[in-house]
Scaffold this active site. Sequence first.
Site, mmCIF file in Angstrom:
data_model
loop_
_atom_site.group_PDB
_atom_site.id
_atom_site.type_symbol
_atom_site.label_atom_id
_atom_site.label_comp_id
_atom_site.label_asym_id
_atom_site.label_seq_id
_atom_site.Cartn_x
_atom_site.Cartn_y
_atom_site.Cartn_z
ATOM 1 N NE ARG A 94 -21.208 2.420 0.501
ATOM 2 C CZ ARG A 94 -20.229 3.326 0.513
ATOM 3 N NH1 ARG A 94 -19.851 3.911 -0.600
ATOM 4 N NH2 ARG A 94 -19.625 3.647 1.645
ATOM 5 C CD GLN A 207 -12.856 6.186 1.234
ATOM 6 O OE1 GLN A 207 -12.066 6.258 2.176
ATOM 7 N NE2 GLN A 207 -14.061 5.668 1.371
ATOM 8 C CG ASP A 248 -21.468 10.368 2.615
ATOM 9 O OD1 ASP A 248 -21.302 9.848 1.513
ATOM 10 O OD2 ASP A 248 -20.525 10.818 3.293
#
Length: 368
Positions: A94, A207, A248
């Site tokens: 990722r 999510q 992130d």
Amino acid sequence: MKVDGHAYRTIWLKPEDPRIVQVIDQLKLPHAFEVKNLVCLEDARRAISDMTVRGAGLIGACAAYGMYLAALEASDTGFDAFLQQAGAILKATRPTASNLAWAVDRMLGTLSNGAAPAIRRILAKETANAIADEDIEHCRNIAAHGQGLIAAIAQRKPGQVVNILTHCNAGWLAFVDIGSATAPIYAAHDAGIAVHVWVDETRPRNQGASLTAWELGQHGVPHTLIADNAGGHLMQHGLVDVVITGADRVTRNGDVANKIGTYLKALAARDNQIPFYVALPSSTFDFSLRDGIAQIPIEERDPDEVRYISGQTTHGLVESVRICPTSTPARNWGFDVTPARLVTQLICERGLCNANEAAILSLFPEHC
Ligand code: MRU
């Protein structure tokens, strides 16, 4: 955090056999709570890629344990080459969250000491455990620093609930425990402050709906699930006191990459003079970057995540259904970048700071 009264981390070594890494299978939540075994590098790679585990801190911890599994798998003769290859494989899973490469590099750095492979296998286990423990410690400190912000809002509106909007899942499921964005919320709730959370569903993978709503429910925090598009309306009507999201990857000047849709929430918050905070541990900073929009790699995922939606039928089956014509093309960006100018402050393990290079470096002077 507790699930049905039992304390869990999101990742741990199986007590009876520490050669096995165990994780909560997030693909099964909220419909079932299942634990999955990871026994080799390929298992760890797949768990991160298919999002059995996800969230910045947890993919970092899973990558660290993946390197430990690789150390167990490696032959004595090809030990170093195998670990280098394992690091590259894990890093490719990722692209957006910093934590993943940060954890792999820390494992490689520690394991490149030339000691005998048997010693380095032990070191791999200890280092992966240390990364997991530090993740929890950092989230605990984020909780303490962020709780003060919520307490201050509560003082300004005595007898009323503090309404917090969050996007995606930056809760304990996104870390090893406690979480980032939800950490101050849990701390405030536990301290007796009346809080209520608006939970963005967070298309396309939902999510917010499947993970944040589930974990807030497990902890007894009042919350309401909303469609992603509802936040601006709620802000215009005085129903949001503060927005707290996770991150992130954050550049050294404070640009924030987070789940797609975060930028729109930051714009709406600014238009309504609502504070917009971003909670993150230091492992989420990328001190090598200065321009988030130009430089942060944004993951593009399978368009079928947009074209299909999954959920539980009234008969208890979990099914996936298409929500557009068969031939409709789709694109699926996983993250967007919120420019630093829209961020009120960052909540880090060392304290709060403004989202600019000088303030960030005053908290983390080792990166000057
Ligand atoms: O694609 P995911 O689920 O791994 O995305 C990560 C997130 O959950 C969010 O972007 C989150 O707000 C930051 S992770 C702490």
